[in-house]
Write a protein that holds these residues in place. Structure first.
Motif, PDB file in Angstrom:
ATOM      1  N   GLY A 206      61.378  98.001 -45.387  1.00 58.20           N
ATOM      2  CA  GLY A 206      61.178  96.893 -44.707  1.00 58.20           C
ATOM      3  C   GLY A 206      59.761  96.529 -44.875  1.00 58.20           C
ATOM      4  N   GLU A 207      58.856  97.283 -45.093  1.00 57.52           N
ATOM      5  CA  GLU A 207      57.547  97.072 -45.101  1.00 57.52           C
ATOM      6  C   GLU A 207      57.304  96.174 -46.505  1.00 57.52           C
ATOM      7  OE1 GLU A 207      54.272  97.755 -42.954  1.00 57.52           O
ATOM      8  OE2 GLU A 207      56.112  96.857 -42.209  1.00 57.52           O
ATOM      9  N   LEU A 208      57.958  96.813 -47.671  1.00 54.83           N
ATOM     10  CA  LEU A 208      57.723  96.178 -49.034  1.00 54.83           C
ATOM     11  C   LEU A 208      58.548  94.632 -48.915  1.00 54.83           C
ATOM     12  CD1 LEU A 208      59.032  98.798 -51.405  1.00 54.83           C
ATOM     13  CD2 LEU A 208      56.769  97.623 -51.518  1.00 54.83           C
ATOM     14  N   ALA A 209      59.384  94.509 -48.324  1.00 51.88           N
ATOM     15  CA  ALA A 209      60.138  93.127 -47.868  1.00 51.88           C
ATOM     16  C   ALA A 209      59.218  92.440 -47.103  1.00 51.88           C
ATOM     17  CB  ALA A 209      61.498  93.107 -47.244  1.00 51.88           C
ATOM     18  N   PHE A 210      58.812  92.799 -46.116  1.00 52.44           N
ATOM     19  CA  PHE A 210      57.663  91.993 -45.066  1.00 52.44           C
ATOM     20  C   PHE A 210      56.519  91.565 -45.909  1.00 52.44           C
ATOM     21  CE2 PHE A 210      54.330  91.615 -42.082  1.00 52.44           C
ATOM     22  CZ  PHE A 210      55.004  90.776 -41.035  1.00 52.44           C
ATOM     23  N   HIS A 211      55.954  92.386 -46.716  1.00 50.42           N
ATOM     24  CA  HIS A 211      54.702  91.926 -47.148  1.00 50.42           C
ATOM     25  C   HIS A 211      54.943  91.167 -48.829  1.00 50.42           C
ATOM     26  CE1 HIS A 211      52.179  93.702 -44.413  1.00 50.42           C
ATOM     27  NE2 HIS A 211      52.918  94.971 -44.465  1.00 50.42           N
ATOM     28  N   ALA A 212      56.224  90.852 -48.913  1.00 53.01           N
ATOM     29  CA  ALA A 212      56.527  89.981 -49.955  1.00 53.01           C
ATOM     30  C   ALA A 212      57.033  88.648 -49.242  1.00 53.01           C
ATOM     31  CB  ALA A 212      57.771  90.479 -50.849  1.00 53.01           C
ATOM     32  N   GLY A 213      57.176  88.684 -48.222  1.00 49.64           N
ATOM     33  CA  GLY A 213      57.405  87.599 -47.224  1.00 49.64           C
ATOM     34  C   GLY A 213      59.051  87.117 -47.131  1.00 49.64           C
ATOM     35  N   ASP A 214      59.851  88.295 -47.487  1.00 53.15           N
ATOM     36  CA  ASP A 214      61.165  88.315 -47.240  1.00 53.15           C
ATOM     37  C   ASP A 214      61.428  88.934 -45.940  1.00 53.15           C
ATOM     38  OD1 ASP A 214      63.874  88.467 -47.475  1.00 53.15           O
ATOM     39  OD2 ASP A 214      63.979  89.607 -49.541  1.00 53.15           O
ATOM     40  N   LEU A 215      61.467  88.018 -45.031  1.00 55.57           N
ATOM     41  CA  LEU A 215      61.604  88.510 -43.436  1.00 55.57           C
ATOM     42  C   LEU A 215      62.785  88.915 -43.191  1.00 55.57           C
ATOM     43  CD1 LEU A 215      59.450  86.144 -41.515  1.00 55.57           C
ATOM     44  CD2 LEU A 215      58.774  88.203 -42.426  1.00 55.57           C
ATOM     45  N   GLY A 216      63.887  88.225 -43.758  1.00 54.80           N
ATOM     46  CA  GLY A 216      65.308  88.733 -43.517  1.00 54.80           C
ATOM     47  C   GLY A 216      65.557  90.050 -43.920  1.00 54.80           C
ATOM     48  N   GLU A 217      65.211  90.274 -45.323  1.00 58.51           N
ATOM     49  CA  GLU A 217      65.387  91.794 -45.781  1.00 58.51           C
ATOM     50  C   GLU A 217      64.748  92.845 -44.973  1.00 58.51           C
ATOM     51  OE1 GLU A 217      66.438  95.144 -48.048  1.00 58.51           O
ATOM     52  OE2 GLU A 217      67.635  93.191 -47.461  1.00 58.51           O
ATOM     53  N   ALA A 218      63.411  92.268 -44.535  1.00 58.10           N
ATOM     54  CA  ALA A 218      62.385  93.212 -43.530  1.00 58.10           C
ATOM     55  C   ALA A 218      63.277  93.483 -42.402  1.00 58.10           C
ATOM     56  CB  ALA A 218      61.313  92.584 -43.567  1.00 58.10           C
ATOM     57  N   GLY A 219      63.745  92.440 -41.658  1.00 59.28           N
ATOM     58  CA  GLY A 219      64.475  92.661 -40.490  1.00 59.28           C
ATOM     59  C   GLY A 219      65.471  93.628 -40.742  1.00 59.28           C
ATOM     60  N   ARG A 220      66.401  93.232 -41.628  1.00 55.06           N
ATOM     61  CA  ARG A 220      67.521  94.228 -42.167  1.00 55.06           C
ATOM     62  C   ARG A 220      67.131  95.625 -42.208  1.00 55.06           C
ATOM     63  NH1 ARG A 220      70.991  96.189 -45.824  1.00 55.06           N
ATOM     64  NH2 ARG A 220      69.476  95.963 -47.534  1.00 55.06           N
TER      65      ARG A 220
ATOM     66  N   VAL B 221      59.722 104.923 -33.528  1.00 54.82           N
ATOM     67  CA  VAL B 221      58.611 103.866 -33.252  1.00 54.82           C
ATOM     68  C   VAL B 221      58.461 102.838 -34.115  1.00 54.82           C
ATOM     69  CG1 VAL B 221      56.236 103.337 -32.312  1.00 54.82           C
ATOM     70  CG2 VAL B 221      57.798 105.328 -31.307  1.00 54.82           C
ATOM     71  N   ALA B 222      58.216 103.158 -35.614  1.00 49.41           N
ATOM     72  CA  ALA B 222      57.856 102.306 -36.499  1.00 49.41           C
ATOM     73  C   ALA B 222      58.602 101.006 -36.579  1.00 49.41           C
ATOM     74  CB  ALA B 222      57.573 103.087 -37.944  1.00 49.41           C
ATOM     75  N   PRO B 223      60.006 101.254 -36.591  1.00 44.85           N
ATOM     76  CA  PRO B 223      60.686 100.050 -36.939  1.00 44.85           C
ATOM     77  C   PRO B 223      60.783  98.938 -35.742  1.00 44.85           C
ATOM     78  CG  PRO B 223      61.962 102.126 -37.428  1.00 44.85           C
ATOM     79  CD  PRO B 223      60.936 102.750 -36.823  1.00 44.85           C
ATOM     80  N   LEU B 224      60.274  99.683 -34.629  1.00 43.12           N
ATOM     81  CA  LEU B 224      60.068  98.548 -33.227  1.00 43.12           C
ATOM     82  C   LEU B 224      58.862  97.764 -33.838  1.00 43.12           C
ATOM     83  CD1 LEU B 224      60.592 100.828 -30.397  1.00 43.12           C
ATOM     84  CD2 LEU B 224      62.174  99.151 -31.020  1.00 43.12           C
ATOM     85  N   GLN B 225      57.935  98.320 -34.397  1.00 43.76           N
ATOM     86  CA  GLN B 225      56.663  97.489 -34.772  1.00 43.76           C
ATOM     87  C   GLN B 225      57.226  96.430 -35.791  1.00 43.76           C
ATOM     88  OE1 GLN B 225      55.097  98.102 -37.864  1.00 43.76           O
ATOM     89  NE2 GLN B 225      53.170  97.359 -37.719  1.00 43.76           N
ATOM     90  N   GLY B 226      57.835  96.991 -36.762  1.00 44.17           N
ATOM     91  CA  GLY B 226      58.453  95.937 -37.668  1.00 44.17           C
ATOM     92  C   GLY B 226      59.247  95.013 -37.056  1.00 44.17           C
ATOM     93  N   ARG B 227      60.027  95.016 -36.208  1.00 43.82           N
ATOM     94  CA  ARG B 227      60.918  94.127 -35.565  1.00 43.82           C
ATOM     95  C   ARG B 227      59.806  93.134 -34.879  1.00 43.82           C
ATOM     96  NH1 ARG B 227      65.841  96.706 -32.124  1.00 43.82           N
ATOM     97  NH2 ARG B 227      67.380  96.506 -33.721  1.00 43.82           N
TER      98      ARG B 227
ATOM     99  N   LEU C  13      47.072  85.375 -38.182  1.00 40.65           N
ATOM    100  CA  LEU C  13      47.507  86.486 -37.767  1.00 40.65           C
ATOM    101  C   LEU C  13      47.477  87.679 -38.937  1.00 40.65           C
ATOM    102  CD1 LEU C  13      51.001  85.324 -36.363  1.00 40.65           C
ATOM    103  CD2 LEU C  13      48.899  85.914 -35.158  1.00 40.65           C
ATOM    104  N   SER C  14      46.205  87.758 -39.170  1.00 42.56           N
ATOM    105  CA  SER C  14      45.753  88.652 -40.389  1.00 42.56           C
ATOM    106  C   SER C  14      46.044  90.023 -40.129  1.00 42.56           C
ATOM    107  CB  SER C  14      44.419  88.318 -40.736  1.00 42.56           C
ATOM    108  OG  SER C  14      43.460  88.913 -39.793  1.00 42.56           O
ATOM    109  N   ALA C  15      46.018  90.447 -38.794  1.00 41.78           N
ATOM    110  CA  ALA C  15      46.220  92.121 -38.710  1.00 41.78           C
ATOM    111  C   ALA C  15      47.795  92.230 -39.098  1.00 41.78           C
ATOM    112  CB  ALA C  15      46.121  92.423 -37.125  1.00 41.78           C
ATOM    113  N   LEU C  16      48.683  91.325 -39.098  1.00 41.11           N
ATOM    114  CA  LEU C  16      50.036  91.433 -39.430  1.00 41.11           C
ATOM    115  C   LEU C  16      50.197  91.597 -40.924  1.00 41.11           C
ATOM    116  CD1 LEU C  16      51.968  89.073 -36.826  1.00 41.11           C
ATOM    117  CD2 LEU C  16      51.245  91.349 -36.608  1.00 41.11           C
ATOM    118  N   GLY C  17      49.202  91.155 -41.678  1.00 40.69           N
ATOM    119  CA  GLY C  17      49.359  91.028 -42.956  1.00 40.69           C
ATOM    120  C   GLY C  17      48.689  92.281 -43.772  1.00 40.69           C
TER     121      GLY C  17
END
Length: 423
Positions: A214-228, A241-247, A416-420
């Motif tokens: 999910g992190e790889l997808a999130f930081h590539a901008g693919d929020l759909g795949e990240a959420g999945r 806990v970590a997937p909750l932070q991802g969500r 929201l730089s902390a999220l990046g």
């Protein structure tokens, strides 16, 4: 803050516990890197009680002191309570006093040093253990994590590869994935995480692998795949806990600020670690709740005293906190202190940004270039470099850096730089 409080640091504890556990800890203390869940009964706390009872009968048993040290170390990781670090150090130290050749206690000391961000010390302990035996996978896990944080990518990669040769599995494949990611090879990183997922055999291991996919997808901008992937992580292990932070952060970048704030409130209530508190404070600021943000930053500042009292050196976090609270001089002081200890791209970026905040952009630019030199697709690093270049009047370079940031992560939001941030 860095993702999951810096991936390599958490890996450093659990990999040592995993690989040493079968021989030195009797298979009782084991865990999944960064998952916050233990693999087998009894739990670390029950193991602590049991080892203490054994030592009351046999206080000169070096192996049991080593086992107790790992139990304390795992308990610290799982509970996010640094108060267990001095106990772990005391147990390993006793084991070494009883047996100066206690190889597994040396590995434990190395893992503990990584957990405390004493990365050069971790290398020293691992090298000392290596002189006795060079065939234990956990030894190379300690080395890979320490060299990664010290900025020696070649040594980190070599250690991760050796670990995989000795014991291919979740711990080694995830380290190799991280090495590939930092070199800019997202496809290779994803493939290695898939191999790790294929090797995972506990819910916690599967959740861990899903989170980083999910992190790889999130930081590539693919929020759909990240959420999945985050959802699949929670399906695998509902206690993770970590997937909750991802969500939560995915909701934020999708524009669901209310849902994100609700999720972060729950998350920080369960696990008040610096990374999550800083992200939550940033979202509260974005929502206009300055008082709420200040409260979270206050909790984060209080954690510094707890960590320092238990031997954790983390000036990088405090540089980020100072930058977030309008203290550029503090941000620079802490970033310089961290740079004196380790010189990887994450610290180079923090130092470049702190120098920029202090109006010292000519000094900042070399550090911004170090941060972006490896090819790592890190939008935040590129964004910071663009700001430095713009401040120096090099508009062309600034535009190119900003374009690279957008290409690396089209969903990156400087507000929201902390999220990046990526570890």
């Amino acid at each position: 803050m860095k993702a999951l409080a810096r991936r390599g640091v958490l890996l450093g504890i659990s990999a040592a516990v995993l690989a040493v556990g079968a021989s030195a800890v009797g298979g009782v203390i084991s865990g999944v890197p960064g998952s916050g869940a233990e693999r087998a009964a009894p739990t670390p706390l029950t193991a602590i009680d049991r080892y203490q009872a054994t030592l009351r009968e046999s206080p000169a048993d070096s192996r049991t002191w080593t086992s107790l040290g790992f139990a304390y170390l795992e308990r610290a990781r799982a509970s996010h309570e640094p108060g267990f670090y001095p106990r772990s150090e005391g147990a390993f130290g006793t084991a070494l006093r009883l047996d100066p050749e206690a190889f597994n206690a040396m590995i434990g000391m190395g893992a503990l040093a990584n957990a405390r961000h004493e990365f050069a010390r971790a290398v020293g302990w691992a090298r000392r253990a290596q002189r006795i035996s060079s065939e234990t996978p956990a030894l190379y896990g300690v080395l890979a994590d320490a060299h990664t944080q010290l900025g020696d990518a070649a040594a980190a990669g070599a250690a991760a590869r050796r670990m995989a040769e000795l014991e291919p599995g979740v711990s080694s494949f995830t380290r190799l994935s991280y090495d590939a990611e930092r070199r800019g090879d997202r496809a290779g990183a994803r493939e290695l995480l898939q191999q790790a997922l294929g090797a995972a055999y506990t819910p916690a291991e599967r959740a861990f692998c899903r989170y980083y996919l999910g992190e790889l997808a999130f930081h590539a901008g693919d929020l759909g795949e990240a959420g999945r992937q985050y959802d699949l992580g929670l399906d695998a292990d509902p206690t993770a806990v970590a997937p909750l932070q991802g969500r939560a952060k995915t909701a934020a970048l999708r524009g669901d600020l209310t849902g994100a704030l609700r999720a972060y409130r729950t998350l920080t209530g369960r696990v008040p670690v610096p990374q999550y508190l800083l992200e939550y404070a940033e979202l509260l600021t974005a929502s206009g709740d300055g008082a709420g943000a200040d409260a979270q930053l206050g909790v984060l500042a209080a954690l510094r005293k707890v960590q320092s009292a238990n031997g954790v050196a983390d000036d990088l976090t405090w540089s980020e906190l100072a930058a977030a609270t309008g203290d550029p001089a503090g941000a620079l002081r802490y970033a310089r202190a961290e740079w004196d200890r380790r010189r990887g791209p994450i610290v180079a970026d923090a130092l470049a940004w702190a120098l920029h905040l202090n109006g010292r952009d000519s000094e900042a630019l070399p550090y911004a270039r170090i941060a972006t030199a490896s090819g790592w697709h890190n939008a935040l690093f590129r964004y910071h470099r663009s700001r430095v270049e713009a401040a120096l009047g090099d508009d062309g370079a600034a535009r190119r850096s900003l374009a690279r940031a957008k290409a690396d992560n089209p969903r990156f939001d400087p507000r929201l730089s902390a999220l990046g941030r990526i570890a």
